[in-house]
Design an enzyme around this catalytic site. Sequence first.
Site, PDB file in Angstrom:
ATOM      1  CB  CYS A   1      36.057  -8.817  13.871  1.00  0.00           C
ATOM      2  SG  CYS A   1      36.360  -7.039  14.054  1.00  0.00           S
TER       3      CYS A   1
ATOM      4  CD  GLU B   1      34.922  -8.806  10.049  1.00  0.00           C
ATOM      5  OE1 GLU B   1      33.764  -8.956  10.476  1.00  0.00           O
ATOM      6  OE2 GLU B   1      35.778  -8.102  10.642  1.00  0.00           O
TER       7      GLU B   1
ATOM      8  CE  LYS C   1      32.230 -10.606  13.634  1.00  0.00           C
ATOM      9  NZ  LYS C   1      32.438  -9.313  12.968  1.00  0.00           N
TER      10      LYS C   1
END
Length: 373
Positions: A207, A70, A173
Amino acid sequence: MALVTSGSGAGPVINEVEMNGGADPSATTVRATVVQASTVFYDTPATLDKAERLIEEAAGYGSQLVVFPEAFIGGYPRGSTFGFGISVSIANPKDKGKEAFQRYHAAAIDVPDVYIYSLSEEPAGPEVTRLAAMAAKYKVFLVMGVIEREGYTLYCSVLFFDPLGRYLGKHRKLMPTALERIIWGFGDGSTIPVYDTPLGKIGALICWENKMPLLRTALYGKGIEIYCAPTADSRPVWQASMTHIALEGGCFVLSANQFCRRKDYPPPPEYEFAGFGEEPSADTVVCPGGSVIISPSGEVLAGPNYEGEALITADLDLGEIVRAKFDFDVVGHYARPEVLSLVVNDKPQAPVSFTSAAEKTSAAKNDSIAKSY
């Protein structure tokens, strides 16, 4: 760079899919590498140089797929509060946290909105062009975590490139976590791709998005087989989530995290760490990694590694996906759509849209014709 491995492979790549087909159950093996390494914080050109060295090394081991952590390009702002939680004045343009954000914004990269199959045909940021060239040079499918800049808003994104040097698209995201919501914008349903490639169907969530059951289900609905999970979470409990997803989705899970020390970030006062009580020493580990590769049966194929920067590599027997789905296919024979179902809005959510005068005239004309019947 340390190689953490478990066995060989080769091939090229392509398109986004909605379902059916996928990896050949009769037997392909894909060699995949997850990179565990630190960004050169606030120095995007140096980070790109480092990425190329790591891709070259992974390709030298025969890897066909390379997954980065990430925010590898642009950096994960670990330890920084951007002034929030210390003393921030929203009305003060010279606030120290806002100056930090300005530097962070400068390290982010511009990313095309559309898939570009030849970067020479449409403009793309120099960083995207270079990443595509790396994928082509080393003949790998590349999954890269970046901080994407669109105007003055930043997004935590994953970019996808094929071995022919084509930028395929991105995932933004969907739900930033905690303080991330102050510095990153929110993605929407238009960037949740799964790409049908000769290596299998490849996609990614970032994540803690991976903890969102419905978002995972959207990927399962697209038939994902190689599930990439770039992360910033190095806690041991993260391994339980990765194992669960591999079993739930009947897919290979590749989780890449950074290993970094305090000295990988600029020194104080340029960059100050919060949450450590006092400023950590240069050699203090601020993220210990934990990158891992897990099979559809829940077997750990490589990692987790907490020792340092490393290339974690494993051979993926794609036939194992079919064997895992025999017991449990979450969007197949184990689904109960008459009881439980999911609807995904995959339309881009633009804050501003314009209707041209020509379109209005055409719409009015069509409306007039319709009324005459």
